[in-house]
Design a protein around this motif. Structure first.
Motif, short mmCIF file in Angstrom:
data_model
loop_
_atom_site.label_atom_id
_atom_site.label_comp_id
_atom_site.label_asym_id
_atom_site.label_seq_id
_atom_site.Cartn_x
_atom_site.Cartn_y
_atom_site.Cartn_z
N THR A 76 45.89 38.66 32.35
CA THR A 76 44.97 37.69 31.90
C THR A 76 44.76 37.45 30.47
O THR A 76 44.84 36.11 30.00
CB THR A 76 43.56 38.20 32.27
N LYS A 77 45.18 38.38 29.71
CA LYS A 77 45.55 38.11 28.16
C LYS A 77 46.58 37.25 27.95
O LYS A 77 46.61 36.41 27.21
CB LYS A 77 45.46 39.44 27.54
N ALA A 78 47.64 37.49 28.74
CA ALA A 78 48.89 36.62 28.76
C ALA A 78 48.49 35.08 28.97
O ALA A 78 48.96 34.35 28.42
CB ALA A 78 50.12 37.18 29.56
N THR A 79 47.69 35.02 30.26
CA THR A 79 47.45 33.62 30.60
C THR A 79 46.59 32.88 29.25
O THR A 79 46.46 31.47 29.49
CB THR A 79 46.98 33.56 31.93
N ILE A 80 45.80 33.60 28.73
CA ILE A 80 44.82 33.05 27.73
C ILE A 80 45.65 32.40 26.74
O ILE A 80 45.62 31.47 26.18
CB ILE A 80 43.96 34.09 27.28
N ILE A 81 46.80 33.03 26.31
CA ILE A 81 47.51 32.89 25.31
C ILE A 81 48.70 31.34 25.84
O ILE A 81 48.87 30.75 25.04
CB ILE A 81 48.67 34.03 24.83
N GLU A 126 53.18 31.21 34.71
CA GLU A 126 53.56 31.16 36.26
C GLU A 126 53.55 32.66 36.72
O GLU A 126 52.96 33.10 37.44
CB GLU A 126 54.63 30.46 36.55
N GLN A 127 54.45 33.54 35.78
CA GLN A 127 54.62 34.83 36.44
C GLN A 127 53.66 35.74 36.43
O GLN A 127 53.31 36.27 37.40
CB GLN A 127 55.68 35.45 35.58
N SER A 128 52.63 35.49 35.48
CA SER A 128 51.45 36.25 35.28
C SER A 128 50.46 35.87 36.18
O SER A 128 50.12 36.77 37.13
CB SER A 128 50.71 36.18 33.97
N TYR A 129 50.37 34.50 36.67
CA TYR A 129 49.55 34.22 37.73
C TYR A 129 49.98 34.89 39.07
O TYR A 129 49.35 35.19 40.07
CB TYR A 129 49.53 32.65 37.86
N PHE A 130 51.37 34.75 39.29
CA PHE A 130 51.95 35.01 40.37
C PHE A 130 51.85 36.60 40.68
O PHE A 130 51.30 36.98 41.95
CB PHE A 130 53.44 34.74 40.37
N PHE A 176 47.86 32.39 43.28
CA PHE A 176 49.09 31.48 43.47
C PHE A 176 48.90 30.25 43.36
O PHE A 176 50.06 29.48 43.13
CB PHE A 176 49.40 31.87 45.00
N ASP A 177 47.88 29.41 43.70
CA ASP A 177 47.44 28.37 43.47
C ASP A 177 47.74 27.95 41.85
O ASP A 177 47.98 26.81 41.36
CB ASP A 177 46.09 27.63 43.87
N LYS A 178 47.17 28.82 41.07
CA LYS A 178 47.25 28.48 39.63
C LYS A 178 48.73 28.42 39.04
O LYS A 178 49.16 28.07 38.31
CB LYS A 178 46.48 29.52 38.79
N ALA A 179 49.61 29.50 39.65
CA ALA A 179 51.05 29.80 39.51
C ALA A 179 51.68 28.34 39.81
O ALA A 179 52.64 27.70 38.91
CB ALA A 179 51.62 30.93 40.15
N ALA A 217 50.98 25.81 37.31
CA ALA A 217 51.69 25.96 36.11
C ALA A 217 53.01 25.67 36.12
O ALA A 217 53.77 25.20 35.33
CB ALA A 217 51.58 27.43 35.74
N ASN A 218 53.55 25.83 37.45
CA ASN A 218 54.98 25.42 37.73
C ASN A 218 55.17 24.88 39.15
O ASN A 218 55.40 25.76 40.02
CB ASN A 218 56.07 26.67 37.48
N PRO A 219 55.18 23.74 39.29
CA PRO A 219 55.22 23.01 40.69
C PRO A 219 56.69 23.20 41.10
O PRO A 219 56.65 23.12 42.42
CB PRO A 219 54.94 21.59 40.35
N SER A 220 57.54 23.62 40.36
CA SER A 220 58.86 24.08 41.16
C SER A 220 58.96 25.63 41.33
O SER A 220 60.08 25.92 41.88
CB SER A 220 59.89 23.87 39.96
N SER A 221 57.81 26.28 41.54
CA SER A 221 58.06 27.85 41.68
C SER A 221 58.00 27.83 43.28
O SER A 221 56.91 27.79 43.97
CB SER A 221 56.99 28.53 41.19
N PHE A 222 59.11 28.13 44.09
CA PHE A 222 59.40 28.48 45.33
C PHE A 222 58.58 29.70 45.54
O PHE A 222 58.04 29.85 46.59
CB PHE A 222 60.69 28.21 45.83
N LYS A 223 58.61 30.63 44.85
CA LYS A 223 58.17 31.96 45.09
C LYS A 223 56.43 31.88 45.12
O LYS A 223 55.81 32.48 45.95
CB LYS A 223 58.59 33.00 44.27
N ALA A 224 55.90 30.92 44.26
CA ALA A 224 54.50 30.77 44.28
C ALA A 224 53.96 29.94 45.48
O ALA A 224 53.00 30.42 46.24
CB ALA A 224 54.12 29.95 42.87
N TYR A 225 54.68 29.34 46.22
CA TYR A 225 54.60 28.36 47.31
C TYR A 225 54.45 29.38 48.24
O TYR A 225 53.68 29.35 49.35
CB TYR A 225 55.33 27.29 47.60
#
Length: 332
Positions: free
Chosen positions: A242-247, A252-256, A275-278, A281-289
């Protein structure tokens, strides 16, 4: 009466020291140093050392054009002076002209085989260009003569890891660096990462120590969060991520990973949101999809799951978890 000529090295040391009082602001001090060196150069325009030192100050201030002009003049005047060789290597390295850097520092080492600074520069350069064997040879020479060089021990650890794939020996070298300098940030960071990969929970302590030095460093927050997650400390991991995503709101990785944690704790709707936030953050993240597809499937939204798995395969046709999931749902 014969006039007495001032020793230029002693005079230069006086100039640099006199402009660095503890109450001076850094910027003002650098300006004063540069002005003082300029005055010296005006009085002795062919003094290679003055030119080299001003080049070094210009380099520190990112005045690259001026730094290059000064060091090139100094090199023409006295290419055999160790200080000129060292600074020329620094200038050309920053300008990404590594061959000239190598040649400058190599000449320094050939003239003075015991020059630790030039050898360290060469080791750093060879490590950067992945000539690990050359880096290793210089580090061996340094550590034979000075076993208290923390930087050399740390770099030796990196070389051993990358050249031989020997994590245990690498850790010993990096630990030696920390015994010499306990606040060595890069060493704390790497110890944490390597121990996390080995499955050793001691990784957490090293990363905590690193974070205490740089509490707002996004990458350290992420690595500590990952270590917490790796060892089942999900609440602590969530705090770090959470702190990482505030900064970095585009982390994407922290959200994932927060999504993964909520899958593990069976909070599927919350997991889907992360996962939606990931994805945002990165629409090309196949892992998040894939992650969002998996939570959709767990939530009974088969249509959404198929869409997400399909999109994951569109982004990465070789991603087997997505293709296996579509087969399971009879769509592949």
């Amino acid at each position: 009466m014969r006039s007495i000529r001032a020793n230029p090295i002693l005079l230069l040391m006086f100039v640099l020291w006199s402009c660095s009082g503890p109450g001076s602001e850094n910027t003002n001090r650098e300006v004063e140093q540069t002005d003082s060196l300029t005055a010296l150069i005006e009085s002795e325009p062919n003094n290679a050392i003055y030119l080299a030192e001003r080049a070094s100050l210009y380099l520190d201030n990112r005045n690259y054009k001026e730094a290059l002009e000064d060091i090139d003049k100094a090199w023409l005047l006295d290419s055999n002076h160790i200080r000129v060789q060292l600074i020329r290597g620094d200038v050309y390295y920053v300008l990404n002209r590594t061959r000239a850097s190598r040649d400058s520092w190599q000449r320094c080492v050939e003239q003075d085989p015991d020059n630790e600074t030039c050898r360290m520069r060469l080791a750093e350069l060879y490590l950067a260009v992945k000539d690990l064997e050359a880096a290793l040879e210089h580090l061996k020479v340094i550590l034979e003569k000075n076993k208290t060089n923390a930087n050399a021990h740390f770099m030796m650890g990196v070389v051993i890891r990358d050249l031989y794939g020997d994590t245990d020996r690498a850790l010993l070298s990096i630990q030696r660096a920390l015994e010499i300098r306990e606040d060595y940030l890069d060493a704390l960071d790497m110890m944490g990462v390597l121990l996390t990969a080995k499955g050793d929970p001691l990784a957490i302590k090293y990363l905590q120590n690193a974070l205490s030095i740089v509490p707002d460093r996004h990458d350290i927050l992420y690595k500590l969060g990952y270590a917490y997650m790796r060892f089942g400390k999900f609440n602590d991991a969530m705090e770090m991520f959470t702190k990482a995503t505030i900064i970095n709101p585009n982390d994407e990785q922290s959200y994932f990973n927060m999504g993964y944690i909520h899958v593990e704790t069976k909070n599927y709707q919350i997991a889907r949101d992360y996962f939606d936030k990931a994805i945002k953050a990165n629409p090309s993240s196949f892992k998040a999809y894939y992650g969002r597809g998996y939570t959709n499937e767990l939530l009974g939204n088969v249509k959404g799951a198929i869409e997400d798995y399909t999109h994951a395969l569109t982004l990465n046709p070789d991603y087997e978890p997505a293709s296996e999931s579509l087969k399971r749902l009879g769509r592949y």
